[in-house]
Scaffold this motif. Structure first.
Motif, PDB file in Angstrom:
ATOM      1  N   THR A  39      71.375  -1.439  21.160  1.00 55.82           N
ATOM      2  CA  THR A  39      70.140  -1.495  21.934  1.00 55.82           C
ATOM      3  C   THR A  39      69.479  -2.844  21.678  1.00 55.82           C
ATOM      4  OG1 THR A  39      69.818   0.894  21.787  1.00 55.82           O
ATOM      5  CG2 THR A  39      67.884  -0.449  22.308  1.00 55.82           C
ATOM      6  N   ILE A  40      69.467  -3.688  22.691  1.00 58.33           N
ATOM      7  CA  ILE A  40      68.842  -5.003  22.572  1.00 58.33           C
ATOM      8  C   ILE A  40      67.416  -4.908  23.105  1.00 58.33           C
ATOM      9  CG2 ILE A  40      68.956  -7.427  23.214  1.00 58.33           C
ATOM     10  CD1 ILE A  40      71.262  -6.491  21.395  1.00 58.33           C
ATOM     11  N   ALA A  41      66.456  -5.288  22.256  1.00 62.53           N
ATOM     12  CA  ALA A  41      65.050  -5.157  22.624  1.00 62.53           C
ATOM     13  C   ALA A  41      64.510  -6.389  23.340  1.00 62.53           C
ATOM     14  CB  ALA A  41      64.211  -4.886  21.377  1.00 62.53           C
ATOM     15  N   GLY A  42      65.089  -7.564  23.024  1.00 63.71           N
ATOM     16  CA  GLY A  42      64.535  -8.772  23.608  1.00 63.71           C
ATOM     17  C   GLY A  42      65.357  -9.998  23.288  1.00 63.71           C
ATOM     18  N   LEU A  43      64.771 -11.153  23.594  1.00 61.31           N
ATOM     19  CA  LEU A  43      65.423 -12.440  23.384  1.00 61.31           C
ATOM     20  C   LEU A  43      64.578 -13.308  22.463  1.00 61.31           C
ATOM     21  CD1 LEU A  43      66.522 -13.397  27.024  1.00 61.31           C
ATOM     22  CD2 LEU A  43      67.810 -12.091  25.313  1.00 61.31           C
ATOM     23  N   MET A  44      65.250 -14.225  21.776  1.00 59.58           N
ATOM     24  CA  MET A  44      64.584 -15.201  20.924  1.00 59.58           C
ATOM     25  C   MET A  44      65.073 -16.595  21.289  1.00 59.58           C
ATOM     26  SD  MET A  44      65.032 -17.298  17.980  1.00 59.58           S
ATOM     27  CE  MET A  44      65.666 -16.781  16.384  1.00 59.58           C
TER      28      MET A  44
ATOM     29  N   LEU B 157      60.829  -7.765  25.373  1.00 57.85           N
ATOM     30  CA  LEU B 157      60.307  -8.512  24.224  1.00 57.85           C
ATOM     31  C   LEU B 157      60.824  -9.948  24.222  1.00 57.85           C
ATOM     32  CD1 LEU B 157      60.555  -5.833  21.384  1.00 57.85           C
ATOM     33  CD2 LEU B 157      58.713  -6.236  23.039  1.00 57.85           C
ATOM     34  N   LEU B 158      59.947 -10.872  23.850  1.00 60.33           N
ATOM     35  CA  LEU B 158      60.276 -12.289  23.797  1.00 60.33           C
ATOM     36  C   LEU B 158      59.774 -12.864  22.484  1.00 60.33           C
ATOM     37  CD1 LEU B 158      59.274 -13.317  27.423  1.00 60.33           C
ATOM     38  CD2 LEU B 158      61.594 -13.352  26.492  1.00 60.33           C
TER      39      LEU B 158
ATOM     40  N   GLY C 204      54.679 -15.526  28.132  1.00 63.48           N
ATOM     41  CA  GLY C 204      54.989 -14.121  27.924  1.00 63.48           C
ATOM     42  C   GLY C 204      55.483 -13.723  26.556  1.00 63.48           C
ATOM     43  N   ALA C 205      55.390 -14.615  25.565  1.00 62.15           N
ATOM     44  CA  ALA C 205      55.853 -14.256  24.222  1.00 62.15           C
ATOM     45  C   ALA C 205      55.185 -12.974  23.739  1.00 62.15           C
ATOM     46  CB  ALA C 205      55.573 -15.383  23.236  1.00 62.15           C
ATOM     47  N   THR C 206      55.992 -12.076  23.198  1.00 61.64           N
ATOM     48  CA  THR C 206      55.461 -10.859  22.579  1.00 61.64           C
ATOM     49  C   THR C 206      55.494 -10.949  21.061  1.00 61.64           C
ATOM     50  OG1 THR C 206      57.642  -9.794  22.580  1.00 61.64           O
ATOM     51  CG2 THR C 206      56.225  -9.430  24.508  1.00 61.64           C
ATOM     52  N   HIS C 207      56.298 -11.873  20.538  1.00 61.55           N
ATOM     53  CA  HIS C 207      56.399 -12.106  19.095  1.00 61.55           C
ATOM     54  C   HIS C 207      56.361 -13.610  18.855  1.00 61.55           C
ATOM     55  CE1 HIS C 207      57.957  -8.054  19.497  1.00 61.55           C
ATOM     56  NE2 HIS C 207      57.907  -7.896  18.187  1.00 61.55           N
ATOM     57  N   ILE C 208      55.445 -14.056  18.011  1.00 55.86           N
ATOM     58  CA  ILE C 208      55.394 -15.465  17.654  1.00 55.86           C
ATOM     59  C   ILE C 208      55.647 -15.593  16.157  1.00 55.86           C
ATOM     60  CG2 ILE C 208      53.911 -16.113  19.595  1.00 55.86           C
ATOM     61  CD1 ILE C 208      51.531 -16.103  17.674  1.00 55.86           C
ATOM     62  N   ARG C 209      56.361 -16.657  15.778  1.00 56.13           N
ATOM     63  CA  ARG C 209      56.826 -16.829  14.407  1.00 56.13           C
ATOM     64  C   ARG C 209      56.061 -18.006  13.787  1.00 56.13           C
ATOM     65  NH1 ARG C 209      60.925 -17.095  17.999  1.00 56.13           N
ATOM     66  NH2 ARG C 209      61.411 -19.242  17.386  1.00 56.13           N
ATOM     67  N   VAL C 210      55.063 -17.718  12.967  1.00 61.41           N
ATOM     68  CA  VAL C 210      54.146 -18.748  12.480  1.00 61.41           C
ATOM     69  C   VAL C 210      54.212 -18.821  10.954  1.00 61.41           C
ATOM     70  CG1 VAL C 210      51.753 -19.537  12.431  1.00 61.41           C
ATOM     71  CG2 VAL C 210      52.648 -18.374  14.477  1.00 61.41           C
ATOM     72  N   GLY C 211      54.576 -19.999  10.457  1.00 60.41           N
ATOM     73  CA  GLY C 211      54.687 -20.189   9.012  1.00 60.41           C
ATOM     74  C   GLY C 211      53.662 -21.139   8.462  1.00 60.41           C
ATOM     75  N   SER C 212      53.826 -22.431   8.728  1.00 58.58           N
ATOM     76  CA  SER C 212      52.976 -23.443   8.098  1.00 58.58           C
ATOM     77  C   SER C 212      51.499 -23.306   8.479  1.00 58.58           C
ATOM     78  CB  SER C 212      53.472 -24.852   8.456  1.00 58.58           C
ATOM     79  OG  SER C 212      53.487 -25.047   9.854  1.00 58.58           O
TER      80      SER C 212
ATOM     81  N   ALA D 147      46.589  -7.727  21.706  1.00 63.10           N
ATOM     82  CA  ALA D 147      47.390  -6.683  21.076  1.00 63.10           C
ATOM     83  C   ALA D 147      48.837  -6.704  21.554  1.00 63.10           C
ATOM     84  CB  ALA D 147      46.769  -5.310  21.340  1.00 63.10           C
ATOM     85  N   SER D 148      49.107  -7.431  22.653  1.00 69.76           N
ATOM     86  CA  SER D 148      50.473  -7.507  23.173  1.00 69.76           C
ATOM     87  C   SER D 148      51.311  -8.553  22.442  1.00 69.76           C
ATOM     88  CB  SER D 148      50.459  -7.823  24.672  1.00 69.76           C
ATOM     89  OG  SER D 148      50.007  -9.156  24.916  1.00 69.76           O
ATOM     90  N   VAL D 149      50.686  -9.293  21.527  1.00 67.96           N
ATOM     91  CA  VAL D 149      51.381 -10.339  20.778  1.00 67.96           C
ATOM     92  C   VAL D 149      51.457  -9.958  19.306  1.00 67.96           C
ATOM     93  CG1 VAL D 149      51.381 -12.778  20.114  1.00 67.96           C
ATOM     94  CG2 VAL D 149      50.587 -12.105  22.390  1.00 67.96           C
TER      95      VAL D 149
END
Length: 228
Positions: A165-170, A197-198, A213-221, A34-36
């Motif tokens: 307000t910066i929430a995280g890094l990409m 957030l990462l 520690g990624a909190t957001h992953i960007r998945v397309g294909s 749930a953290s991702v």
């Protein structure tokens, strides 16, 4: 032509596999799945593919361009509540007004002109998307993003000068290098700047990103199949 070549892509099954892979990576990293947050990258895909993902339970989507988002998403959002849109591609200052109106998160804050434009529109619209600063961990000249050695000063400027307000890094690691050191560097910069957030990891490397520690992953294909 083989049966495999003609078989249509099953978005729902692909999405289920990604969720299973996330759960496995989280178990190995002793993290709660749930953290991702899974961002389904729907750039270049039309409403039909997106609707299939929504029907399978996906609610968070990523797009690269303001123009494409404006063209296809307002109609989709009239049919579905609770969707979240993330801008994961570069942002031009002259698109800040539309970006603030369209997106719930912007992952590509990377220069003072963008900060100024976003601050102006956030104040004007009364709408504040979650903001991520993009770090160019590989110092690649063709890529956007703040160089790692400039990150601390830029983050201070975001906060102190522009009141953002910066929430995280990409980050997007170089294609031909191991992603692990790039994820580790991004996480280190985030930690020393108090960012939780990462946004790290895509279809080929999100399991590694979760380890770091990624909190957001960007998945397309891995969800929608190969782009044409």
């Amino acid at each position: 032509m083989s049966e495999a070549a003609t078989k249509p892509h099953d978005t729902a099954a692909a999405l289920a596999k990604v969720h299973a892979d996330i759960a496995r990576a989280c178990a190995e990293a002793n993290r709660d799945p749930a953290s991702v947050t899974l961002i389904a990258v729907s750039k270049t895909f039309g409403a039909e593919a997106i609707e299939t993902a929504i029907a399978a339970g996906q609610r968070v989507f990523g797009e690269n361009r303001v123009q494409e988002t404006r063209a296809k998403w307002p109609e989709i959002r009239t049919r579905h509540d609770g969707l979240s849109l993330h801008l994961i591609g570069p942002l031009q200052s002259n698109k800040a007004k539309e970006a603030v109106a369209l997106f719930d998160a912007i992952h590509s804050v990377d220069r003072p002109s963008i900060c100024e434009a976003l601050a102006k529109e956030i104040a004007k619209q009364g709408r504040a998307p979650q903001l991520f600063v993009e770090i160019n961990t590989g110092a690649e000249p063709q890529k956007a993003g703040i160089l790692p050695e400039d990150a601390d000063a830029f983050l201070r400027e975001c906060r102190d000068r522009y009141r953002l307000t910066i929430a995280g890094l990409m980050c997007i690691p170089p294609f031909d290098e191991s992603p692990a050191p790039h994820f580790a560097l991004t996480a280190k910069i985030a930690a020393r700047n108090g960012l939780k957030l990462l946004s790290m990891g895509m279809s080929a490397d999100f399991a590694t990103a979760i380890q770091f520690g990624a909190t957001h992953i960007r998945v397309g294909s891995a969800i929608f199949g190969a782009r044409g």
